[in-house]
Design a protein around this motif. Sequence first.
Motif, PDB file in Angstrom:
ATOM      1  N   ASP A   1       0.830  -1.209   0.000  1.00  0.00           N
ATOM      2  CA  ASP A   1       0.000   0.000   0.000  1.00  0.00           C
ATOM      3  C   ASP A   1       0.863   1.257   0.000  1.00  0.00           C
ATOM      4  OD1 ASP A   1      -2.212  -1.599  -0.011  1.00  0.00           O
ATOM      5  OD2 ASP A   1      -2.752  -1.264   2.088  1.00  0.00           O
ATOM      6  N   ARG A   2       1.961   1.202   0.743  1.00  0.00           N
ATOM      7  CA  ARG A   2       2.853   2.357   0.801  1.00  0.00           C
ATOM      8  C   ARG A   2       3.493   2.611  -0.568  1.00  0.00           C
ATOM      9  NH1 ARG A   2       3.186   7.097   2.793  1.00  0.00           N
ATOM     10  NH2 ARG A   2       3.429   7.511   0.562  1.00  0.00           N
ATOM     11  N   GLY A   3       3.923   1.560  -1.227  1.00  0.00           N
ATOM     12  CA  GLY A   3       4.526   1.715  -2.552  1.00  0.00           C
ATOM     13  C   GLY A   3       3.537   2.279  -3.561  1.00  0.00           C
ATOM     14  N   ILE A   4       2.311   1.786  -3.527  1.00  0.00           N
ATOM     15  CA  ILE A   4       1.285   2.263  -4.460  1.00  0.00           C
ATOM     16  C   ILE A   4       0.983   3.738  -4.200  1.00  0.00           C
ATOM     17  CG2 ILE A   4      -1.135   2.041  -5.124  1.00  0.00           C
ATOM     18  CD1 ILE A   4      -0.851  -0.996  -4.626  1.00  0.00           C
ATOM     19  N   ARG A   5       0.909   4.112  -2.935  1.00  0.00           N
ATOM     20  CA  ARG A   5       0.605   5.505  -2.606  1.00  0.00           C
ATOM     21  C   ARG A   5       1.735   6.438  -3.078  1.00  0.00           C
ATOM     22  NH1 ARG A   5      -2.705   8.722   0.268  1.00  0.00           N
ATOM     23  NH2 ARG A   5      -1.806  10.534   1.338  1.00  0.00           N
ATOM     24  N   THR A   6       2.968   6.028  -2.866  1.00  0.00           N
ATOM     25  CA  THR A   6       4.101   6.851  -3.317  1.00  0.00           C
ATOM     26  C   THR A   6       4.092   7.004  -4.826  1.00  0.00           C
ATOM     27  OG1 THR A   6       5.456   6.230  -1.410  1.00  0.00           O
ATOM     28  CG2 THR A   6       6.626   6.985  -3.377  1.00  0.00           C
ATOM     29  N   LEU A   7       3.839   5.909  -5.534  1.00  0.00           N
ATOM     30  CA  LEU A   7       3.749   5.971  -6.998  1.00  0.00           C
ATOM     31  C   LEU A   7       2.645   6.944  -7.419  1.00  0.00           C
ATOM     32  CD1 LEU A   7       4.519   4.812  -9.818  1.00  0.00           C
ATOM     33  CD2 LEU A   7       2.736   3.090  -9.446  1.00  0.00           C
ATOM     34  N   ASP A   8       1.492   6.860  -6.775  1.00  0.00           N
ATOM     35  CA  ASP A   8       0.351   7.716  -7.100  1.00  0.00           C
ATOM     36  C   ASP A   8       0.702   9.191  -6.872  1.00  0.00           C
ATOM     37  OD1 ASP A   8      -2.142   8.781  -7.603  1.00  0.00           O
ATOM     38  OD2 ASP A   8      -3.149   7.803  -5.934  1.00  0.00           O
ATOM     39  N   ILE A   9       1.288   9.494  -5.722  1.00  0.00           N
ATOM     40  CA  ILE A   9       1.650  10.882  -5.414  1.00  0.00           C
ATOM     41  C   ILE A   9       2.652  11.418  -6.416  1.00  0.00           C
ATOM     42  CG2 ILE A   9       2.821  12.352  -3.721  1.00  0.00           C
ATOM     43  CD1 ILE A   9       1.628  10.520  -1.537  1.00  0.00           C
ATOM     44  N   PHE A  10       3.636  10.612  -6.753  1.00  0.00           N
ATOM     45  CA  PHE A  10       4.679  11.055  -7.690  1.00  0.00           C
ATOM     46  C   PHE A  10       4.105  11.302  -9.079  1.00  0.00           C
ATOM     47  CE2 PHE A  10       8.116   9.963 -10.744  1.00  0.00           C
ATOM     48  CZ  PHE A  10       8.982  11.005 -10.448  1.00  0.00           C
ATOM     49  N   LEU A  11       3.355  10.343  -9.616  1.00  0.00           N
ATOM     50  CA  LEU A  11       2.788  10.502 -10.959  1.00  0.00           C
ATOM     51  C   LEU A  11       1.769  11.639 -10.994  1.00  0.00           C
ATOM     52  CD1 LEU A  11       2.274   6.779 -12.089  1.00  0.00           C
ATOM     53  CD2 LEU A  11       4.097   8.352 -12.768  1.00  0.00           C
ATOM     54  N   THR A  12       0.953  11.725  -9.955  1.00  0.00           N
ATOM     55  CA  THR A  12      -0.044  12.798  -9.897  1.00  0.00           C
ATOM     56  C   THR A  12       0.644  14.158  -9.840  1.00  0.00           C
ATOM     57  OG1 THR A  12      -1.647  11.357  -8.800  1.00  0.00           O
ATOM     58  CG2 THR A  12      -1.989  13.735  -8.596  1.00  0.00           C
ATOM     59  N   GLY A  13       1.717  14.251  -9.062  1.00  0.00           N
ATOM     60  CA  GLY A  13       2.471  15.495  -8.979  1.00  0.00           C
ATOM     61  C   GLY A  13       3.057  15.911 -10.316  1.00  0.00           C
ATOM     62  N   LEU A  14       3.547  14.950 -11.063  1.00  0.00           N
ATOM     63  CA  LEU A  14       4.080  15.258 -12.402  1.00  0.00           C
ATOM     64  C   LEU A  14       2.972  15.762 -13.318  1.00  0.00           C
ATOM     65  CD1 LEU A  14       6.533  12.267 -13.039  1.00  0.00           C
ATOM     66  CD2 LEU A  14       7.146  14.639 -12.531  1.00  0.00           C
ATOM     67  N   MET A  15       1.821  15.114 -13.260  1.00  0.00           N
ATOM     68  CA  MET A  15       0.701  15.540 -14.099  1.00  0.00           C
ATOM     69  C   MET A  15       0.252  16.960 -13.716  1.00  0.00           C
ATOM     70  SD  MET A  15       0.091  13.220 -16.345  1.00  0.00           S
ATOM     71  CE  MET A  15      -1.478  13.860 -16.950  1.00  0.00           C
ATOM     72  N   GLU A  16       0.201  17.237 -12.430  1.00  0.00           N
ATOM     73  CA  GLU A  16      -0.207  18.568 -11.985  1.00  0.00           C
ATOM     74  C   GLU A  16       0.809  19.625 -12.394  1.00  0.00           C
ATOM     75  OE1 GLU A  16      -3.125  19.371 -10.425  1.00  0.00           O
ATOM     76  OE2 GLU A  16      -3.699  17.299 -10.863  1.00  0.00           O
ATOM     77  N   ALA A  17       2.060  19.206 -12.562  1.00  0.00           N
ATOM     78  CA  ALA A  17       3.126  20.147 -12.938  1.00  0.00           C
ATOM     79  C   ALA A  17       3.272  20.297 -14.450  1.00  0.00           C
ATOM     80  CB  ALA A  17       4.454  19.694 -12.338  1.00  0.00           C
ATOM     81  N   GLY A  18       2.437  19.613 -15.219  1.00  0.00           N
ATOM     82  CA  GLY A  18       2.501  19.785 -16.669  1.00  0.00           C
ATOM     83  C   GLY A  18       2.480  18.503 -17.478  1.00  0.00           C
ATOM     84  N   GLY A  19       2.605  17.345 -16.833  1.00  0.00           N
ATOM     85  CA  GLY A  19       2.547  16.080 -17.559  1.00  0.00           C
ATOM     86  C   GLY A  19       3.759  15.207 -17.312  1.00  0.00           C
ATOM     87  N   LEU A  20       3.685  13.974 -17.769  1.00  0.00           N
ATOM     88  CA  LEU A  20       4.789  13.034 -17.579  1.00  0.00           C
ATOM     89  C   LEU A  20       5.913  13.362 -18.553  1.00  0.00           C
ATOM     90  CD1 LEU A  20       2.852   9.642 -17.234  1.00  0.00           C
ATOM     91  CD2 LEU A  20       3.373  11.363 -15.474  1.00  0.00           C
ATOM     92  N   PRO A  21       7.142  13.528 -18.075  1.00  0.00           N
ATOM     93  CA  PRO A  21       8.255  13.834 -18.977  1.00  0.00           C
ATOM     94  C   PRO A  21       8.613  12.643 -19.853  1.00  0.00           C
ATOM     95  CG  PRO A  21       9.046  13.496 -16.737  1.00  0.00           C
ATOM     96  CD  PRO A  21       7.557  13.487 -16.663  1.00  0.00           C
ATOM     97  N   ALA A  22       9.201  12.929 -21.005  1.00  0.00           N
ATOM     98  CA  ALA A  22       9.556  11.857 -21.941  1.00  0.00           C
ATOM     99  C   ALA A  22      10.551  10.878 -21.338  1.00  0.00           C
ATOM    100  CB  ALA A  22      10.121  12.462 -23.221  1.00  0.00           C
ATOM    101  N   GLY A  23      11.407  11.364 -20.447  1.00  0.00           N
ATOM    102  CA  GLY A  23      12.430  10.497 -19.869  1.00  0.00           C
ATOM    103  C   GLY A  23      12.024   9.798 -18.593  1.00  0.00           C
ATOM    104  N   LEU A  24      10.734   9.756 -18.291  1.00  0.00           N
ATOM    105  CA  LEU A  24      10.270   9.137 -17.051  1.00  0.00           C
ATOM    106  C   LEU A  24      10.572   7.639 -17.022  1.00  0.00           C
ATOM    107  CD1 LEU A  24       8.572   9.231 -14.390  1.00  0.00           C
ATOM    108  CD2 LEU A  24       6.582   8.690 -15.826  1.00  0.00           C
ATOM    109  N   VAL A  25      11.139   7.185 -15.907  1.00  0.00           N
ATOM    110  CA  VAL A  25      11.402   5.755 -15.704  1.00  0.00           C
ATOM    111  C   VAL A  25      10.962   5.378 -14.296  1.00  0.00           C
ATOM    112  CG1 VAL A  25      13.087   3.893 -15.825  1.00  0.00           C
ATOM    113  CG2 VAL A  25      13.438   5.946 -17.192  1.00  0.00           C
ATOM    114  N   LEU A  26      10.237   4.263 -14.170  1.00  0.00           N
ATOM    115  CA  LEU A  26       9.790   3.745 -12.885  1.00  0.00           C
ATOM    116  C   LEU A  26      10.401   2.371 -12.672  1.00  0.00           C
ATOM    117  CD1 LEU A  26       6.006   4.604 -13.327  1.00  0.00           C
ATOM    118  CD2 LEU A  26       7.716   5.979 -12.120  1.00  0.00           C
ATOM    119  N   THR A  27      10.751   2.067 -11.427  1.00  0.00           N
ATOM    120  CA  THR A  27      11.362   0.769 -11.105  1.00  0.00           C
ATOM    121  C   THR A  27      10.526   0.033 -10.067  1.00  0.00           C
ATOM    122  OG1 THR A  27      13.565   1.694 -11.520  1.00  0.00           O
ATOM    123  CG2 THR A  27      13.456  -0.387 -10.322  1.00  0.00           C
TER     124      THR A  27
END
Length: 424
Positions: A163-189
Amino acid sequence: MGQHRTVATTFDEALKERIGASLADVDADLARRYPGDPGTRQPVHTVYVPADAFAADTVRSWGDQALAALDAHAPDAAALAAVLGIPDGLAGLVYERVRAKLGREPVEDLRIDFEDGYGPRPDAEEDAAAARAARLVARAYENGTAAPYMGIRMKCMEAAVRDRGIRTLDIFLTGLMEAGGLPAGLVLTLPKVTYAEQVTAMVRLAEEFEKARGLAAGRIRFEIQIETTQAVLGADGRATVARMIDAAGGRATSLHYGTFDYSASCGVGAAQQSPDHPVADHAKAVMQVAAAGTGVRLSDGSTNVLPVGPTRQVHDAWRLHHGLVRRALERAYYQGWDMHPGHLPTRYAAVYAFYREGLAQAAERLTAYMQRVGGSVLDEPATARALSGYLLRGLDCGAIDSAEVTGPTGLARADLDLLAGRAG
């Protein structure tokens, strides 16, 4: 003369059509599962930085620290060559290019770590760190200070931290979208994967985020970290990693070997845990075969021996790291992890020497292949593909220049892409 002579045959067109129909599903499956090289740049390394240590100037700071290490412990080409055994004919140019790289683009791929490098934290603290990471990454891409590839390593899909990992992923991706969108160089592990179903769960998260945010299907892709024995060999005796690639449904970009977790799970003692241990070679060999032709790339692990302290100690660590990087390159692991700024000089020294020392021979063989002229080696299309891939990787990281390839071969970048079978 000039007339077409009819040759005798036995098979009729109807038979060929029936054979084609019987293999149509196989043809489609091959095309889906084995699309070949994705045609994109593969970074030579991934730098891991704990989320609480990541800052707006991390990329530049790592480059400055690496240059300072060179100034202190190998202030000229001869000094570095003496430590690493770089041939005299390559030493000057390699040293020059390493310093230029550290000034221009010191980090090719950066992962903000919310897993082992970060550890368990209060939820409010990790929430704030994930939101901060999104803001800093978005700002870096906006102002041109980002590494070519950046993203996060979340916590894994195991029950205790899922649950913690999913929440962190959600916050990070949502923050990027709120800041203008996902960058072309985005990588998730996605780390510590043991079952293909965990990969399927990651796919579902990506799908749901894409739908919620109006993104194109397949926009979010991710790396799979291989650091458990179950990821290599399942309980049924089958190679699990191949099933993980399949479960990703085309979203997996690469497989990353986790040196220390995997070694420990095999019972390897702390002093022997290294990317060149036999258990590491076995795991990576399985990964390599499973990924071949799928478009999923490979990354080696890291060494935890840091180049710090007095010069003699730094040189010992540099020799170890340089040797491991060189060994990996020779085994077709073109990417690895770097854990300290002091690893950057030896990462780039090993990579640049590897591509520069083979440049002339690769160009000569490729030219002979293209011109269908005799040479000391008789190359086939598969080897021409490998030669082209070698030159492209050297170009991508800055080890060689376009003119050094086009001059002797007459081949432009697009020609190399075509020969290498790159889809992009």
